[in-house]
Enzyme design. Sequence first.
Site, PDB file in Angstrom:
ATOM      1  N   ASP A   1       0.877  -1.177   0.000  1.00 36.04           N
ATOM      2  CA  ASP A   1       0.000   0.000   0.000  1.00 36.04           C
ATOM      3  C   ASP A   1       0.905   1.214   0.000  1.00 36.04           C
ATOM      4  O   ASP A   1       2.123   1.106   0.203  1.00 36.04           O
ATOM      5  CB  ASP A   1      -0.898   0.002   1.254  1.00 36.04           C
ATOM      6  CG  ASP A   1      -1.786   1.246   1.336  1.00 36.04           C
ATOM      7  OD1 ASP A   1      -2.313   1.676   0.289  1.00 36.04           O
ATOM      8  OD2 ASP A   1      -1.954   1.804   2.431  1.00 36.04           O
ATOM      9  N   SER A   2       0.284   2.388  -0.178  1.00 39.90           N
ATOM     10  CA  SER A   2       1.065   3.618  -0.116  1.00 39.90           C
ATOM     11  C   SER A   2       1.506   3.916   1.321  1.00 39.90           C
ATOM     12  O   SER A   2       2.407   4.716   1.527  1.00 39.90           O
ATOM     13  CB  SER A   2       0.199   4.781  -0.595  1.00 39.90           C
ATOM     14  OG  SER A   2      -0.919   4.903   0.267  1.00 39.90           O
TER      15      SER A   2
ATOM     16  N   TYR B   1      -0.906   8.110  -2.581  1.00 40.55           N
ATOM     17  CA  TYR B   1      -0.980   7.771  -4.004  1.00 40.55           C
ATOM     18  C   TYR B   1      -2.224   8.401  -4.646  1.00 40.55           C
ATOM     19  O   TYR B   1      -2.228   8.727  -5.824  1.00 40.55           O
ATOM     20  CB  TYR B   1      -1.102   6.247  -4.180  1.00 40.55           C
ATOM     21  CG  TYR B   1       0.182   5.462  -4.051  1.00 40.55           C
ATOM     22  CD1 TYR B   1       1.365   6.042  -3.601  1.00 40.55           C
ATOM     23  CD2 TYR B   1       0.201   4.103  -4.389  1.00 40.55           C
ATOM     24  CE1 TYR B   1       2.519   5.290  -3.476  1.00 40.55           C
ATOM     25  CE2 TYR B   1       1.352   3.350  -4.276  1.00 40.55           C
ATOM     26  CZ  TYR B   1       2.517   3.939  -3.814  1.00 40.55           C
ATOM     27  OH  TYR B   1       3.650   3.185  -3.703  1.00 40.55           O
ATOM     28  N   GLY B   2      -3.284   8.515  -3.843  1.00 47.01           N
ATOM     29  CA  GLY B   2      -4.597   8.876  -4.376  1.00 47.01           C
ATOM     30  C   GLY B   2      -4.676  10.233  -5.051  1.00 47.01           C
ATOM     31  O   GLY B   2      -5.599  10.505  -5.797  1.00 47.01           O
TER      32      GLY B   2
ATOM     33  N   CYS C   1      -4.464  -1.447  -1.797  1.00 46.28           N
ATOM     34  CA  CYS C   1      -4.674  -0.027  -1.991  1.00 46.28           C
ATOM     35  C   CYS C   1      -5.677   0.119  -3.131  1.00 46.28           C
ATOM     36  O   CYS C   1      -5.464  -0.426  -4.222  1.00 46.28           O
ATOM     37  CB  CYS C   1      -3.329   0.595  -2.368  1.00 46.28           C
ATOM     38  SG  CYS C   1      -3.416   2.301  -2.911  1.00 46.28           S
ATOM     39  N   ASN C   2      -6.773   0.802  -2.858  1.00 49.28           N
ATOM     40  CA  ASN C   2      -7.785   0.983  -3.907  1.00 49.28           C
ATOM     41  C   ASN C   2      -7.268   1.823  -5.059  1.00 49.28           C
ATOM     42  O   ASN C   2      -7.576   1.566  -6.213  1.00 49.28           O
ATOM     43  CB  ASN C   2      -9.023   1.658  -3.317  1.00 49.28           C
ATOM     44  CG  ASN C   2      -9.851   0.727  -2.467  1.00 49.28           C
ATOM     45  OD1 ASN C   2     -10.853   0.207  -2.904  1.00 49.28           O
ATOM     46  ND2 ASN C   2      -9.419   0.504  -1.242  1.00 49.28           N
TER      47      ASN C   2
ATOM     48  N   GLU D   1      -2.871   8.728   8.363  1.00 49.16           N
ATOM     49  CA  GLU D   1      -1.410   8.536   8.473  1.00 49.16           C
ATOM     50  C   GLU D   1      -0.856   9.318   9.672  1.00 49.16           C
ATOM     51  O   GLU D   1       0.118   8.934  10.285  1.00 49.16           O
ATOM     52  CB  GLU D   1      -0.706   9.001   7.187  1.00 49.16           C
ATOM     53  CG  GLU D   1      -1.022   8.166   5.950  1.00 49.16           C
ATOM     54  CD  GLU D   1      -0.209   6.867   5.849  1.00 49.16           C
ATOM     55  OE1 GLU D   1       0.949   6.851   6.275  1.00 49.16           O
ATOM     56  OE2 GLU D   1      -0.763   5.871   5.339  1.00 49.16           O
TER      57      GLU D   1
ATOM     58  N   CYS E   1     -11.207   2.799   0.213  1.00 46.82           N
ATOM     59  CA  CYS E   1      -9.805   3.129   0.460  1.00 46.82           C
ATOM     60  C   CYS E   1      -9.415   2.342   1.699  1.00 46.82           C
ATOM     61  O   CYS E   1     -10.181   2.303   2.678  1.00 46.82           O
ATOM     62  CB  CYS E   1      -9.648   4.631   0.717  1.00 46.82           C
ATOM     63  SG  CYS E   1      -7.992   5.084   1.282  1.00 46.82           S
ATOM     64  N   THR E   2      -8.256   1.708   1.648  1.00 46.70           N
ATOM     65  CA  THR E   2      -7.901   0.818   2.754  1.00 46.70           C
ATOM     66  C   THR E   2      -7.519   1.577   4.027  1.00 46.70           C
ATOM     67  O   THR E   2      -7.319   0.967   5.070  1.00 46.70           O
ATOM     68  CB  THR E   2      -6.774  -0.144   2.332  1.00 46.70           C
ATOM     69  OG1 THR E   2      -5.681   0.632   1.824  1.00 46.70           O
ATOM     70  CG2 THR E   2      -7.249  -1.106   1.274  1.00 46.70           C
ATOM     71  N   HIS E   3      -7.442   2.880   3.939  1.00 50.43           N
ATOM     72  CA  HIS E   3      -7.226   3.674   5.164  1.00 50.43           C
ATOM     73  C   HIS E   3      -8.535   3.875   5.943  1.00 50.43           C
ATOM     74  O   HIS E   3      -8.510   4.118   7.139  1.00 50.43           O
ATOM     75  CB  HIS E   3      -6.669   5.061   4.818  1.00 50.43           C
ATOM     76  CG  HIS E   3      -5.203   5.080   4.478  1.00 50.43           C
ATOM     77  ND1 HIS E   3      -4.693   4.511   3.345  1.00 50.43           N
ATOM     78  CD2 HIS E   3      -4.147   5.617   5.151  1.00 50.43           C
ATOM     79  CE1 HIS E   3      -3.376   4.706   3.316  1.00 50.43           C
ATOM     80  NE2 HIS E   3      -3.028   5.367   4.399  1.00 50.43           N
TER      81      HIS E   3
HETATM   82  N1  DGL Z   1      -4.993   3.238   1.091  1.00 53.16           N
HETATM   83  C1  DGL Z   1      -4.914   3.551  -0.265  1.00 53.16           C
HETATM   84  C2  DGL Z   1      -6.186   3.383  -1.016  1.00 53.16           C
HETATM   85  O1  DGL Z   1      -6.860   2.428  -0.708  1.00 53.16           O
HETATM   86  C3  DGL Z   1      -4.046   4.687  -0.640  1.00 53.16           C
HETATM   87  C4  DGL Z   1      -4.478   6.030  -0.302  1.00 53.16           C
HETATM   88  C5  DGL Z   1      -3.500   7.035  -0.776  1.00 53.16           C
HETATM   89  O2  DGL Z   1      -2.296   6.813  -0.675  1.00 53.16           O
HETATM   90  O3  DGL Z   1      -3.972   8.065  -1.260  1.00 53.16           O
HETATM   91  O4  DGL Z   1      -6.554   4.098  -1.902  1.00 53.16           O
END
Ligand code: DGL
Length: 262
Positions: A6-7, A38-39, A69-70, A148, A180-182
């Site tokens: 993941d990011s 990443y998003g 990571c989505n 984060e 989003c996995t966060h």
């Molecule tokens: N947790 C990630 C996702 O599911 C990454 C979010 C990010 O880095 O913007 O999209």
Amino acid sequence: MIGIFDSGVGGMTVARAIEQFLPDHPICYLGDIARSPYGTKSSRTISAYSIENTQFLINQGAEIVVIACNSASSVATDQLRQKFNIPIIEVISPAVQQALKETRSGRIGVIGTRATIRSNVYERQILSKEPEFKVFSKTCPLLVPLVEEGWLNKRETKMILRRYLHGLKNKQIDTLVLGCTHYPLLKHLIQPRIGKKIKLIDSSIATAQYLKRYFEKGKQLQTEKISATKKKESTFFVTDLTQSVQQVAEKIFQRPLKLERI
Ligand code: DGL
């Protein structure tokens, strides 16, 4: 060994769920903290990072890679599958399957990063199965940095969430995909703000269940060669290490965690 990337720390919600559903499989996790989020980045950049992450995990011995990571799942899955000769699992289809199972009204909300929502992948996948359904999407770009940073209970996080969810509240959705996995780390704040009757779809659990079924099917077909031995310890790598990352990681795993900086 199952490679997961993941990011940042968000993918650890997936790693933790995989650990619980598949306790005999060692995990190798990579959180690309240094280049997170990443998003907000272009598809090209997210794909380039995803290729590097996958290669790193394969070099560590991964026999299957989960894109936890989505954002990366939505833009880089095809490229990773073309480039690497191992199974690549993404987090979107399992969440879609779960959402289709749970919804009664066919009105589904999706929250995610800009990259995920821009890709339109949830809407496309849902409508390809159920063309009559309605999908309502909302980008929530501030949530990843808040997670984060470990701001999981702050007043500011609650205010931002209220604002993001406001537009979805009058759409009569009965299911909300945490795209989003966060976001599973903010479930306790999202649920009361969207309404307690709304079913939340947590892609981390959906993906772990999907992976378990994938392994079971492989065993039946005798195509499954991925080693399920706890002889190897799980390892956790990050491209940058801060105190808040360490704290959030330990909150997810509910135990002290050794994060190795690479
Ligand atoms: N947790 C990630 C996702 O599911 C990454 C979010 C990010 O880095 O913007 O999209």
